[in-house]
Write an enzyme that holds these catalytic residues in place. Structure first.
Site, mmCIF file in Angstrom:
data_model
loop_
_atom_site.group_PDB
_atom_site.id
_atom_site.type_symbol
_atom_site.label_atom_id
_atom_site.label_comp_id
_atom_site.label_asym_id
_atom_site.label_seq_id
_atom_site.Cartn_x
_atom_site.Cartn_y
_atom_site.Cartn_z
ATOM 1 N N ASP A 163 -7.238 -1.507 -4.403
ATOM 2 C CA ASP A 163 -8.123 -1.269 -3.253
ATOM 3 C C ASP A 163 -9.210 -0.083 -3.954
ATOM 4 O OD1 ASP A 163 -7.068 -3.046 -1.435
ATOM 5 O OD2 ASP A 163 -5.795 -1.147 -0.533
ATOM 6 N N ASP A 214 0.804 -1.107 -0.174
ATOM 7 C CA ASP A 214 0.110 0.143 0.129
ATOM 8 C C ASP A 214 0.834 1.339 0.003
ATOM 9 O OD1 ASP A 214 -2.101 -1.404 -0.039
ATOM 10 O OD2 ASP A 214 -2.552 -1.459 2.488
#
Length: 239
Positions: free
Chosen positions: A212, A198
């Site tokens: 995401d 991330d």
């Protein structure tokens, strides 16, 4: 006597009367009329029309079957185009997520965060063992199985997909699920336990990645389509 009969004349007898020309005309009038020669072609034409109607029924049925098969053939390319949209969107989302993670690992990991909009938005590389937005880090294997199940369901649903908006939504879901599933399979600490990369870090919000984002956008689009009553097969229903 013979002379008298010659002068007076022989009385008319029924048999004799019938033998003359007038009797012949009376007998002809008394006989039932024969079918006219002119009526024959009309009757033949009527029979011909009935025969052609009976002969044309199978031809009409065959033509209807050909039209139905032609309509089915015409629908097939339309269905394939929707599937192509799904996999094109999925491939774009997957490649974009994969390239971004490669760049982030090579340039940002073990480095200071990069500020894009002051403290409100910055790029920071972290490893997430949980689900989207760092949720449920203790259930990595479960989320891996869920991602794989989502991919299978989308692939099966693609067979009856005739809606472009649904194709885009499912493509986003598929691309995002594949992106994070790739991390869970190939990244440390191990197969099906890998941590997802991330790097998008808004202020006061969890860190996430492009996969995401694709999953969230696809989910929102599916909710909107459901509210509008649009089904994946292109039909619109009203509750």
């Amino acid at each position: 006597m013979a002379e008298a009969e010659r002068i007076i004349g022989t009385p008319d007898m029924p048999e004799a009367a019938g033998a003359g020309p007038e009797g012949a005309r009376d007998r002809a009038a008394a006989r039932p009329a024969a079918p006219s020669a002119d009526a024959g072609p009309e009757q033949d034409a009527t029979r011909g029309d009935e025969g052609s109607t009976r002969a044309g029924a199978p031809q009409a049925a065959a033509a209807s079957a050909d039209d139905a098969s032609g309509a089915a053939v015409a629908d097939r390319p339309r269905g394939r185009r929707r599937i192509a949209v799904l996999f094109s969107v999925a491939a774009f989302a997957y490649v974009l997520d994969l390239v971004s993670k490669i760049v982030v690992v090579a340039r940002l990991e073990h480095h200071a965060p990069v500020r894009l909009i002051g403290d409100w938005l910055q790029l920071e590389a972290i490893r997430n063992a949980g689900a989207a937005f760092s949720f449920g880090e203790a259930y990595t294997v479960i989320f891996t199985v869920i991602a794989a199940a989502v991919i299978v369901v989308i692939a099966r649903l693609a067979r009856k997909l005739y809606s472009v908006p649904w194709a885009i939504a499912l493509g986003l879901l598929l691309g995002g699920a594949l992106g994070n599933l790739t991390d869970r399979i190939f990244r440390a600490p191990g197969v099906f336990k890998g941590a997802v990369v991330d790097f998008i870090s808004p202020k006061h919000f969890a860190v996430f990645n492009l996969a995401d984002s694709a999953i969230v956008c696809g989910g929102i689009l599916i909710v909107l389509l459901s509210f509008r009553g649009l089904d994946p097969d292109g039909t619109v229903h009203k509750d």
